[in-house]
Enzyme design. Structure first.
Site, PDB file in Angstrom:
ATOM      1  N   ASP A 102       0.829  -1.208   0.000  1.00  7.43           N
ATOM      2  CA  ASP A 102       0.000   0.000   0.000  1.00  7.43           C
ATOM      3  C   ASP A 102       0.865   1.261   0.000  1.00  7.43           C
ATOM      4  OD1 ASP A 102      -2.172  -1.643   0.344  1.00  7.43           O
ATOM      5  OD2 ASP A 102      -2.299  -1.282   2.505  1.00  7.43           O
TER       6      ASP A 102
HETATM    7  N1  URA Z   1      -1.429  -5.767   4.039  1.00 11.11           N
HETATM    8  C1  URA Z   1      -1.832  -4.494   4.056  1.00 11.11           C
HETATM    9  O1  URA Z   1      -2.812  -4.157   4.687  1.00 11.11           O
HETATM   10  N2  URA Z   1      -1.101  -3.602   3.359  1.00 11.11           N
HETATM   11  C2  URA Z   1      -0.011  -3.936   2.657  1.00 11.11           C
HETATM   12  O2  URA Z   1       0.608  -3.071   2.037  1.00 11.11           O
HETATM   13  C3  URA Z   1       0.387  -5.268   2.646  1.00 11.11           C
HETATM   14  C4  URA Z   1      -0.346  -6.178   3.347  1.00 11.11           C
END
Ligand code: URA
Length: 234
Positions: A102
């Protein structure tokens, strides 16, 4: 070699994306559009993707990147946000990210021009554990740990068994290490939300046996021969 595999092996994209390119008529063999994924590429065939000739024997590169918060896991962004492509811009080969982190997550991201490996690693059936360290608001009780380990409903999907360890409980927040094999969108954040704890900070520290270690934020390193062999063995 099958056409979809050939395109992935040329480092253009993952095999799944190659299937899309083929289906959408973006691929030509010897000047004619080819829509069969399983077309067997023969020696001497001219393979073009979006009008550009490709070859399956490009040098393969594998790097570990420490993605900072505020970068999107994509090679370009219409909204002009910083992308992970910028973190490897001094590497002439066109690398692309394996899986996603993310915008607000930092940590280990593997980037490669090996489309086949990218495809293998991203597929949950290969069951590579990805390790995250999360700082979450509130208290993580033993009951919550047990729920997270067993699997929680994150909105129509129940997560597979996970490895979860409470690293430290502070008065108002907790540090938790969590290892998951799946990669649903925002999965770790949603898993903690399912037990009533908001993720305040999230970092990926390992993908299988590949560790982030002391790699500085925004920097990359080439994977070692042993690490590449390990990834190929999966
Ligand atoms: N889980 C999440 O919530 N975000 C990420 O970037 C990776 C795994």
């Amino acid at each position: 070699m099958r056409l979809n595999k050939y395109i992935a092996a040329a480092g253009i994209c993952s095999r799944r994306k190659a299937d899309e390119l083929i289906a959408n008529g973006n691929v030509k063999i010897n000047g004619a559009v080819m829509k069969e994924m399983g077309y067997d590429v023969a020696e001497g065939d001219l393979v073009q993707v979006n009008g550009k000739e490709i070859a399956a024997d490009e040098k393969k590169l594998y790097v570990a990147v420490n993605k900072p918060i505020g970068y999107i896991t994509s090679m370009n962004d219409e909204q002009g946000r910083a992308t992970v492509a910028e973190l490897v811009k001094d590497i002439p080969e066109r690398l692309f990210p394996v899986g996603r982190l993310d915008y607000n997550t930092s940590g280990l991201l593997i980037m490669t021009n090996d489309g086949q490996m990218s495809y293998t690693l991203a597929h949950p059936k290969h069951g590579v554990y990805k390790t995250y360290v999360a700082r979450v608001a509130g208290v993580i009780s033993d009951t919550k740990l047990a729920k997270l380990r067993k699997g929680v409903d994150i909105g129509g999907f129940v997560t597979a068994p996970a490895r979860v360890k409470l690293v430290r409980q502070h008065p108002k927040s907790a540090i938790v290490e969590i290892q998951i094999r799946e990669g649903k969108n925002r999965q770790v954040r949603k898993m903690f939300a399912a037990v009533g704890n908001k993720v305040q900070k999230l970092q990926r520290t390992a993908i299988g046996e590949i560790k982030l270690g002391r790699l500085m934020e925004g920097h990359y390193r080439k994977l070692t021969k042993e690490e590449i062999e390990y990834l190929k063995s999966l």
